[in-house]
Scaffold this motif. Sequence first.
Motif, PDB file in Angstrom:
ATOM      1  N   PHE A 104      -2.545 -11.947 -33.990  1.00 27.32           N
ATOM      2  CA  PHE A 104      -1.959 -10.624 -33.864  1.00 27.32           C
ATOM      3  C   PHE A 104      -3.008  -9.567 -33.572  1.00 27.32           C
ATOM      4  CE2 PHE A 104       1.869 -12.254 -36.101  1.00 27.32           C
ATOM      5  CZ  PHE A 104       2.795 -11.827 -35.171  1.00 27.32           C
ATOM      6  N   ASP A 105      -4.238  -9.778 -34.033  1.00 26.48           N
ATOM      7  CA  ASP A 105      -5.301  -8.818 -33.743  1.00 26.48           C
ATOM      8  C   ASP A 105      -5.621  -8.762 -32.257  1.00 26.48           C
ATOM      9  OD1 ASP A 105      -5.541  -8.059 -36.366  1.00 26.48           O
ATOM     10  OD2 ASP A 105      -7.189  -9.440 -36.804  1.00 26.48           O
ATOM     11  N   LYS A 106      -5.313  -9.831 -31.528  1.00 26.13           N
ATOM     12  CA  LYS A 106      -5.596  -9.879 -30.097  1.00 26.13           C
ATOM     13  C   LYS A 106      -4.517  -9.173 -29.267  1.00 26.13           C
ATOM     14  CE  LYS A 106      -7.925 -14.300 -30.579  1.00 26.13           C
ATOM     15  NZ  LYS A 106      -7.853 -15.738 -30.268  1.00 26.13           N
ATOM     16  N   LEU A 107      -3.343  -8.936 -29.858  1.00 21.07           N
ATOM     17  CA  LEU A 107      -2.253  -8.293 -29.123  1.00 21.07           C
ATOM     18  C   LEU A 107      -2.558  -6.817 -28.903  1.00 21.07           C
ATOM     19  CD1 LEU A 107       0.873  -9.776 -30.901  1.00 21.07           C
ATOM     20  CD2 LEU A 107       0.077 -10.299 -28.604  1.00 21.07           C
ATOM     21  N   PRO A 108      -2.104  -6.280 -27.777  1.00 25.64           N
ATOM     22  CA  PRO A 108      -2.314  -4.843 -27.551  1.00 25.64           C
ATOM     23  C   PRO A 108      -1.515  -4.017 -28.563  1.00 25.64           C
ATOM     24  CG  PRO A 108      -1.053  -5.832 -25.754  1.00 25.64           C
ATOM     25  CD  PRO A 108      -1.447  -6.927 -26.669  1.00 25.64           C
ATOM     26  N   LYS A 109      -2.116  -2.968 -29.061  1.00 23.45           N
ATOM     27  CA  LYS A 109      -1.492  -2.141 -30.097  1.00 23.45           C
ATOM     28  C   LYS A 109      -0.456  -1.172 -29.529  1.00 23.45           C
ATOM     29  CE  LYS A 109      -4.230  -3.691 -33.325  1.00 23.45           C
ATOM     30  NZ  LYS A 109      -3.873  -4.960 -33.877  1.00 23.45           N
ATOM     31  N   GLN A 110      -0.402  -1.041 -28.212  1.00 22.69           N
ATOM     32  CA  GLN A 110       0.516  -0.095 -27.625  1.00 22.69           C
ATOM     33  C   GLN A 110       1.956  -0.602 -27.607  1.00 22.69           C
ATOM     34  OE1 GLN A 110      -2.280  -1.126 -26.030  1.00 22.69           O
ATOM     35  NE2 GLN A 110      -3.557   0.649 -26.440  1.00 22.69           N
ATOM     36  N   ILE A 111       2.157  -1.890 -27.784  1.00 19.91           N
ATOM     37  CA  ILE A 111       3.505  -2.445 -27.764  1.00 19.91           C
ATOM     38  C   ILE A 111       4.223  -2.015 -29.047  1.00 19.91           C
ATOM     39  CG2 ILE A 111       4.872  -4.550 -27.703  1.00 19.91           C
ATOM     40  CD1 ILE A 111       2.554  -5.896 -26.252  1.00 19.91           C
ATOM     41  N   THR A 112       5.368  -1.374 -28.894  1.00 22.92           N
ATOM     42  CA  THR A 112       6.100  -0.841 -30.039  1.00 22.92           C
ATOM     43  C   THR A 112       6.532  -1.948 -30.986  1.00 22.92           C
ATOM     44  OG1 THR A 112       6.905   0.921 -28.616  1.00 22.92           O
ATOM     45  CG2 THR A 112       8.021   0.629 -30.707  1.00 22.92           C
ATOM     46  N   ALA A 113       6.932  -3.094 -30.441  1.00 18.64           N
ATOM     47  CA  ALA A 113       7.397  -4.188 -31.286  1.00 18.64           C
ATOM     48  C   ALA A 113       6.294  -4.688 -32.207  1.00 18.64           C
ATOM     49  CB  ALA A 113       7.923  -5.326 -30.417  1.00 18.64           C
ATOM     50  N   VAL A 114       5.068  -4.652 -31.745  1.00 20.93           N
ATOM     51  CA  VAL A 114       3.941  -5.109 -32.568  1.00 20.93           C
ATOM     52  C   VAL A 114       3.743  -4.164 -33.748  1.00 20.93           C
ATOM     53  CG1 VAL A 114       1.451  -5.521 -32.589  1.00 20.93           C
ATOM     54  CG2 VAL A 114       2.816  -6.283 -30.653  1.00 20.93           C
ATOM     55  N   LYS A 115       3.958  -2.889 -33.538  1.00 19.97           N
ATOM     56  CA  LYS A 115       3.781  -1.916 -34.614  1.00 19.97           C
ATOM     57  C   LYS A 115       4.820  -2.115 -35.721  1.00 19.97           C
ATOM     58  CE  LYS A 115       1.879   1.721 -31.714  1.00 19.97           C
ATOM     59  NZ  LYS A 115       2.086   3.074 -31.188  1.00 19.97           N
ATOM     60  N   PHE A 116       6.038  -2.455 -35.334  1.00 22.69           N
ATOM     61  CA  PHE A 116       7.127  -2.555 -36.302  1.00 22.69           C
ATOM     62  C   PHE A 116       7.429  -3.989 -36.724  1.00 22.69           C
ATOM     63  CE2 PHE A 116       8.049   1.460 -34.091  1.00 22.69           C
ATOM     64  CZ  PHE A 116       7.996   2.300 -35.181  1.00 22.69           C
ATOM     65  N   LEU A 117       6.665  -4.953 -36.250  1.00 24.15           N
ATOM     66  CA  LEU A 117       6.926  -6.350 -36.569  1.00 24.15           C
ATOM     67  C   LEU A 117       6.873  -6.646 -38.065  1.00 24.15           C
ATOM     68  CD1 LEU A 117       7.725  -8.864 -35.049  1.00 24.15           C
ATOM     69  CD2 LEU A 117       5.325  -9.474 -34.883  1.00 24.15           C
ATOM     70  N   PRO A 118       5.910  -6.116 -38.827  1.00 27.76           N
ATOM     71  CA  PRO A 118       5.930  -6.383 -40.278  1.00 27.76           C
ATOM     72  C   PRO A 118       7.183  -5.851 -40.963  1.00 27.76           C
ATOM     73  CG  PRO A 118       3.776  -5.598 -39.619  1.00 27.76           C
ATOM     74  CD  PRO A 118       4.676  -5.424 -38.432  1.00 27.76           C
ATOM     75  N   ALA A 119       7.639  -4.670 -40.582  1.00 25.73           N
ATOM     76  CA  ALA A 119       8.835  -4.097 -41.191  1.00 25.73           C
ATOM     77  C   ALA A 119      10.076  -4.891 -40.806  1.00 25.73           C
ATOM     78  CB  ALA A 119       8.993  -2.640 -40.772  1.00 25.73           C
ATOM     79  N   ILE A 120      10.150  -5.307 -39.557  1.00 26.78           N
ATOM     80  CA  ILE A 120      11.295  -6.105 -39.097  1.00 26.78           C
ATOM     81  C   ILE A 120      11.320  -7.444 -39.812  1.00 26.78           C
ATOM     82  CG2 ILE A 120      12.263  -7.304 -37.098  1.00 26.78           C
ATOM     83  CD1 ILE A 120      11.141  -4.950 -35.391  1.00 26.78           C
ATOM     84  N   SER A 121      10.167  -8.045 -39.970  1.00 32.15           N
ATOM     85  CA  SER A 121      10.073  -9.319 -40.673  1.00 32.15           C
ATOM     86  C   SER A 121      10.488  -9.167 -42.130  1.00 32.15           C
ATOM     87  CB  SER A 121       8.637  -9.854 -40.586  1.00 32.15           C
ATOM     88  OG  SER A 121       8.489 -11.007 -41.360  1.00 32.15           O
ATOM     89  N   ALA A 122      10.048  -8.119 -42.786  1.00 33.15           N
ATOM     90  CA  ALA A 122      10.410  -7.888 -44.184  1.00 33.15           C
ATOM     91  C   ALA A 122      11.909  -7.664 -44.333  1.00 33.15           C
ATOM     92  CB  ALA A 122       9.643  -6.691 -44.734  1.00 33.15           C
ATOM     93  N   MET A 123      12.504  -6.933 -43.407  1.00 27.96           N
ATOM     94  CA  MET A 123      13.946  -6.701 -43.455  1.00 27.96           C
ATOM     95  C   MET A 123      14.715  -8.008 -43.247  1.00 27.96           C
ATOM     96  SD  MET A 123      14.124  -3.077 -41.463  1.00 27.96           S
ATOM     97  CE  MET A 123      15.829  -2.681 -41.659  1.00 27.96           C
ATOM     98  N   PHE A 124      14.223  -8.850 -42.341  1.00 23.98           N
ATOM     99  CA  PHE A 124      14.861 -10.135 -42.095  1.00 23.98           C
ATOM    100  C   PHE A 124      14.830 -11.005 -43.350  1.00 23.98           C
ATOM    101  CE2 PHE A 124      14.389 -14.609 -40.877  1.00 23.98           C
ATOM    102  CZ  PHE A 124      15.633 -14.815 -40.287  1.00 23.98           C
ATOM    103  N   VAL A 125      13.686 -11.060 -43.999  1.00 27.56           N
ATOM    104  CA  VAL A 125      13.557 -11.872 -45.215  1.00 27.56           C
ATOM    105  C   VAL A 125      14.444 -11.304 -46.325  1.00 27.56           C
ATOM    106  CG1 VAL A 125      11.948 -12.586 -47.022  1.00 27.56           C
ATOM    107  CG2 VAL A 125      11.272 -12.727 -44.626  1.00 27.56           C
ATOM    108  N   MET A 126      14.503  -9.983 -46.434  1.00 27.67           N
ATOM    109  CA  MET A 126      15.347  -9.362 -47.447  1.00 27.67           C
ATOM    110  C   MET A 126      16.821  -9.678 -47.203  1.00 27.67           C
ATOM    111  SD  MET A 126      15.941  -5.352 -48.419  1.00 27.67           S
ATOM    112  CE  MET A 126      16.851  -5.067 -46.911  1.00 27.67           C
TER     113      MET A 126
END
Length: 66
Positions: free
Chosen positions: A19-41
């Motif tokens: 994930f550190d290699k992915l470009p930070k400008q992609i919006t999905a990368v910024k919100f991926l931890p929150a989306i993952s947490a919501m999915f698990v919840m």
Amino acid sequence: MALVRSAIGLILVNAKRNFDKLPKQITAVKFLPAISAMFVMLLGLGITGQAMFKILATNQWVIGNG
């Protein structure tokens, strides 16, 4: 159980490197931890709800005659 937790930890450490290699400008990368947490919840809530319905269904005669 310890083996599963260790495996998940190793997977997450290796995933962090990728994930550190992915470009930070992609919006999905910024919100991926929150989306993952919501999915698990939501998954946990679904499993809990299913278990509650099964418990209520098997004990319905006790509750109905209470």
